[in-house]
Design an enzyme around this catalytic site. Structure first.
Site, PDB file in Angstrom:
ATOM      1  N   ALA A  11       0.834  -1.204   0.000  1.00 23.15           N
ATOM      2  CA  ALA A  11       0.000   0.000   0.000  1.00 23.15           C
ATOM      3  C   ALA A  11       0.866   1.251   0.000  1.00 23.15           C
ATOM      4  O   ALA A  11       0.603   2.218   0.711  1.00 23.15           O
ATOM      5  CB  ALA A  11      -0.931   0.001   1.215  1.00 23.15           C
ATOM      6  N   GLY A  12       1.932   1.198  -0.812  1.00 21.45           N
ATOM      7  CA  GLY A  12       2.744   2.388  -1.020  1.00 21.45           C
ATOM      8  C   GLY A  12       2.133   3.250  -2.106  1.00 21.45           C
ATOM      9  O   GLY A  12       0.943   3.147  -2.425  1.00 21.45           O
ATOM     10  N   TYR A  13       2.945   4.101  -2.723  1.00 22.21           N
ATOM     11  CA  TYR A  13       2.435   5.011  -3.751  1.00 22.21           C
ATOM     12  C   TYR A  13       1.824   4.245  -4.919  1.00 22.21           C
ATOM     13  O   TYR A  13       0.709   4.538  -5.356  1.00 22.21           O
ATOM     14  CB  TYR A  13       3.569   5.908  -4.265  1.00 22.21           C
ATOM     15  CG  TYR A  13       4.108   6.868  -3.236  1.00 22.21           C
ATOM     16  CD1 TYR A  13       3.379   7.992  -2.852  1.00 22.21           C
ATOM     17  CD2 TYR A  13       5.346   6.660  -2.645  1.00 22.21           C
ATOM     18  CE1 TYR A  13       3.867   8.881  -1.913  1.00 22.21           C
ATOM     19  CE2 TYR A  13       5.855   7.544  -1.700  1.00 22.21           C
ATOM     20  CZ  TYR A  13       5.106   8.647  -1.331  1.00 22.21           C
ATOM     21  OH  TYR A  13       5.598   9.518  -0.395  1.00 22.21           O
ATOM     22  N   GLU A 169      18.577  15.049   1.944  1.00 19.52           N
ATOM     23  CA  GLU A 169      17.345  15.510   2.583  1.00 19.52           C
ATOM     24  C   GLU A 169      17.401  15.259   4.090  1.00 19.52           C
ATOM     25  O   GLU A 169      16.962  16.108   4.885  1.00 19.52           O
ATOM     26  CB  GLU A 169      16.126  14.823   1.964  1.00 19.52           C
ATOM     27  CG  GLU A 169      15.853  15.275   0.536  1.00 19.52           C
ATOM     28  CD  GLU A 169      14.418  15.056   0.109  1.00 19.52           C
ATOM     29  OE1 GLU A 169      13.837  15.970  -0.501  1.00 19.52           O
ATOM     30  OE2 GLU A 169      13.885  13.960   0.379  1.00 19.52           O
ATOM     31  N   GLN A 319       6.910   9.840  -7.799  1.00 16.58           N
ATOM     32  CA  GLN A 319       6.259  10.302  -9.027  1.00 16.58           C
ATOM     33  C   GLN A 319       6.132   9.163 -10.038  1.00 16.58           C
ATOM     34  O   GLN A 319       5.066   8.956 -10.630  1.00 16.58           O
ATOM     35  CB  GLN A 319       7.084  11.449  -9.620  1.00 16.58           C
ATOM     36  CG  GLN A 319       6.479  12.137 -10.811  1.00 16.58           C
ATOM     37  CD  GLN A 319       7.385  13.226 -11.369  1.00 16.58           C
ATOM     38  OE1 GLN A 319       7.295  13.576 -12.545  1.00 16.58           O
ATOM     39  NE2 GLN A 319       8.265  13.771 -10.565  1.00 16.58           N
ATOM     40  N   LYS A 379       8.256  21.855  -3.307  1.00 15.42           N
ATOM     41  CA  LYS A 379       8.373  20.518  -2.739  1.00 15.42           C
ATOM     42  C   LYS A 379       7.105  20.150  -1.968  1.00 15.42           C
ATOM     43  O   LYS A 379       6.581  19.032  -2.087  1.00 15.42           O
ATOM     44  CB  LYS A 379       9.586  20.458  -1.805  1.00 15.42           C
ATOM     45  CG  LYS A 379       9.791  19.126  -1.100  1.00 15.42           C
ATOM     46  CD  LYS A 379      10.385  18.091  -2.024  1.00 15.42           C
ATOM     47  CE  LYS A 379      10.755  16.825  -1.268  1.00 15.42           C
ATOM     48  NZ  LYS A 379      11.391  15.824  -2.128  1.00 15.42           N
TER      49      LYS A 379
END
Length: 406
Positions: A11-13, A169, A319, A379
């Site tokens: 159940a990720g992206y 990051e 993305q 972002k």
């Protein structure tokens, strides 16, 4: 009429995008969907570094999976996938009976990659789940408290192994929290040492030298540094050892906290199920199907998709995963209903790397560079867009990033 069984693993992206598309395009009269994930929640993987640094609580980057499940056509099973049996068309689970399927969408996500470097598993902290990110911040807090007890400066030293996208990051988020760490430790902020060590001669080669230099300057201004061109040899308790890539001269960094962000691989379940792709990323055909089984779709971190234009392997990003999840779901419905399948195509809308909450560097489209506050705002807009696509407006309003100006 017997219903077609579609099972989604992860159940990720990619997995949630596939679910939302199937629920939108399908119908309970002919479709039965089962979604499997080891957690009862979806998490925004692109925000893990903020949880690890203590900048965000875990509940800010998660939401319950049942918020997006249409229970008229979808069953959610909270369990760990152990194996995919393609011959029998079933999925084996740790704590439930095996699931049979007519179509399978595999989006099992990523794991930390140690590249076989000695001591990584035992002595470094991975950042590949919400729980591991929480452990990192708890470890940092514990180290700061330990400094109050013995004044050993190594407790104040944090080293990030890797200065790729994730490492930078994380370094940005850590550097913004330096004053907070110092307060916990009862130390001066300049006593908190934050460093990344990386084998590449220049970090973030996807960006121009001008943008990278800007990002490095921002980090230096907050007391964080990147040691480039240092190949990591081993990790011992409290010590990261490396060799200079040009001279071969060895060196080491002593730190109370060592965080491992050098790379990721797809889920080990792929290898356990007989797949042989490098780093558990496996080839797909032009429809994102397993080349050996048109009823199995591989998406996200377990898929090795090639850019049709450049013929290069596409990097795993949120993305890309969203696009793959949508196309896989479209093709499952098309195949069931005897329509033409959609070929995979992908055009990046741009890439933005945050350097803390208030600054970032990035490229919009193919060549428009952004930096500083405008890039940071962009972002957060991107984060909200992905949240909208997986969770819908309810989750955007609840979990979205609206701190655009600070």
């Amino acid at each position: 009429m017997e219903k077609t069984k579609v099972v989604i693993l992860g159940a990720g992206y990619a997995g949630l995008m596939a679910l939302r598309q199937l629920q939108k395009r399908g119908d309970a009269s002919f479709l039965e969907i089962t979604l499997v994930d080891r957690n009862p929640y979806h998490y925004e993987a692109t925000d893990l570094h903020e949880v690890a640094a203590g900048a965000l609580d875990a509940d800010r980057i998660t939401y319950p999976i049942d918020h997006v499940v249409d229970d008229k056509m979808t069953y959610f099973v909270e369990d760990t996938v152990t194996k995919i049996d393609k011959q029998a068309r079933r999925v084996e689970l740790a704590n439930h009976d095996a699931l049979s399927y007519d179509y399978l969408i595999v989006g099992l996500g990523f794991e930390s990659e140690d590249f076989g470097i000695p001591g990584v598993q035992e002595n470094a902290l991975a950042m590949d789940s919400v729980e591991s990110a929480q452990r990192i911040y708890q470890h940092i807090e514990d180290e700061m408290h330990a400094y109050r007890e013995d004044n050993d400066p190594r407790h104040l030293h944090i080293v990030v192994a890797g200065a790729g996208f994730t490492g930078v990051e994380l370094l940005g988020a850590l550097s913004e929290q330096r004053d907070k760490y110092a307060e916990i430790a009862g130390a001066a902020p300049n006593q908190i040492q934050i460093m990344a060590v990386d084998g590449a001669q220049r970090p973030l080669s996807v960006f121009s030298e001008k943008l990278v230099n800007y990002g490095i300057d921002v980090l230096r201004g907050r007391g964080a540094v990147i040691e480039s061109g240092k190949g990591i040899d081993s990790v011992e308790p409290g010590v990261l050892k490396y060799s200079d890539r040009q001279t071969g001269v060895p060196g080491e960094v002593v730190a109370g906290t060592i965080i491992w962000t050098t790379g990721v691989r797809g889920s080990h379940v792929m290898a356990d199920s007989g797949y042989t792709g490098k780093r558990n990323r496996n080839s797909v055909n032009r429809y994102l199907q397993d080349p050996e089984d048109s009823h199995v779709y591989l998406v996200g971190d377990v898929a090795a998709a090639i850019d049709p234009e450049s013929e290069q392997l596409l990097p795993t990003t949120a993305q890309l995963a969203l696009v793959m999840g949508e196309i896989a779901a479209k093709n499952v419905i098309a195949d069931i209903t005897d329509y033409e399948l959609t070929e995979f195509s992908y055009k990046s809308l741009g890439t933005v790397c945050s350097i803390g909450n208030t600054s970032a560097i990035g490229v919009v489209g193919t060549d428009h560079e952004v930096k500083g506050y405008p890039a940071s705002m962009l972002k957060k807009v991107i984060m909200n867009k992905s949240l909208m696509e997986t969770g819908g407006m309810k989750e955007v309003l609840s979990k979205g990033r609206f701190d655009l100006y600070h």
